[in-house]
Design a protein around this motif. Structure first.
Motif, short mmCIF file in Angstrom:
data_model
loop_
_atom_site.label_atom_id
_atom_site.label_comp_id
_atom_site.label_asym_id
_atom_site.label_seq_id
_atom_site.Cartn_x
_atom_site.Cartn_y
_atom_site.Cartn_z
N LYS A 8 -6.86 -0.60 1.32
CA LYS A 8 -6.69 -1.33 0.06
C LYS A 8 -7.10 -2.77 0.31
CE LYS A 8 -3.27 -2.72 -3.38
NZ LYS A 8 -1.84 -2.74 -3.75
N ILE A 57 0.85 -1.19 0.00
CA ILE A 57 0.00 0.00 0.00
C ILE A 57 0.88 1.23 0.00
CG2 ILE A 57 -0.24 -0.05 2.53
CD1 ILE A 57 -3.14 1.00 2.11
N THR A 116 -7.21 -6.78 3.90
CA THR A 116 -7.30 -5.33 3.75
C THR A 116 -6.12 -4.70 4.45
OG1 THR A 116 -9.73 -5.34 3.68
CG2 THR A 116 -8.66 -3.25 4.22
#
Lengths: 112, 110
Positions: A56, A50, A62
């Motif tokens: 994300k 990320i 995540t």
């Protein structure tokens, strides 16, 4: 000295729960953030990266980044026993030096 | 598929021996790394190379040297192996940050 801090754990969660893994870093110039998974006796493998503030998502994973708080996290939804591993956070500064600094990792145990 | 290959999975050497650990990547990456990983200490960078014949010391270079004569190959040399160099050695390569690791070499120095 650039530092990346992770709670060593183990973090124990039941199957199907959300596992939340956290990482803080000291270098405000950090621009790129990575999560690796390492099974016992194996080498680390990249699972997420990320670059921008926010979330994300990639499947059940995540990554969340908050540069103001110098904090990056990894959420694993619907945790499975096969997710049991050590999760390494890595941080890289900008400026052309592509050397990541690794945290010591958080051990995750997902129990049936 | 990305591939980083280390020459040995397990290695046992005697104190004082010169030890060579080889690493080859097939991704045309400029950057290659050697780490050692010990329980409780995490990954520690030994040496880093960003181009052929270019190298930089990492956090723990003492007792080690490296060689990068070709882009795809990065070798770690233990000049005179000692028991405190018993460890898991990991080679990695990257283009702009995402590191891809080899399978690791578990070195035991007796």
């Amino acid at each position: 000295q650039k530092e990346v801090e992770q709670n060593s754990g183990p973090l124990s969660v039941p199957e199907g729960a959300i596992a939340s893994l956290n990482c803080t870093y000291s270098d405000r110039g950090s621009q790129s953030f990575f999560w690796y998974r390492q099974y016992s006796g194996k080498s680390p493998e990249l699972i997420m990266f990320i670059y921008s503030n926010g979330d994300k998502e990639d499947g059940r994973f995540t990554a969340q980044l908050n540069k103001a708080s110098q904090y990056v996290s990894l959420l694993i939804r619907d945790s499975q026993p096969s997710d049991s591993a050590t999760y390494l956070c890595a941080v890289m500064a900008s400026g052309g030096s592509y050397i990541p600094t690794f945290g010591r990792g958080t051990s995750l145990i997902v129990h049936p | 598929d990305v591939k980083v290959t280390q020459s040995s999975r397990y290695l046992v050497k005697r104190t004082g021996e010169k030890v060579f650990l080889e690493c080859v990547q097939d991704m045309d990456h400029e950057n290659m790394f050697w780490y050692r990983q010990d329980p409780g200490l995490g990954l520690r960078l030994i040496y880093f190379s960003y181009d052929v014949k270019m190298k930089e010391k990492g956090d723990i270079p003492e007792g080690y040297s490296v060689s990068r004569e070709k882009k795809e190959r990065f070798s770690l040399i233990l000049e005179s192996a000692s028991t405190n160099q018993t460890s898991m050695y990991l080679c990695a390569s990257s283009l702009r940050g995402e590191a891809f690791f080899g399978q690791g070499t578990r070195l035991t120095v007796v």
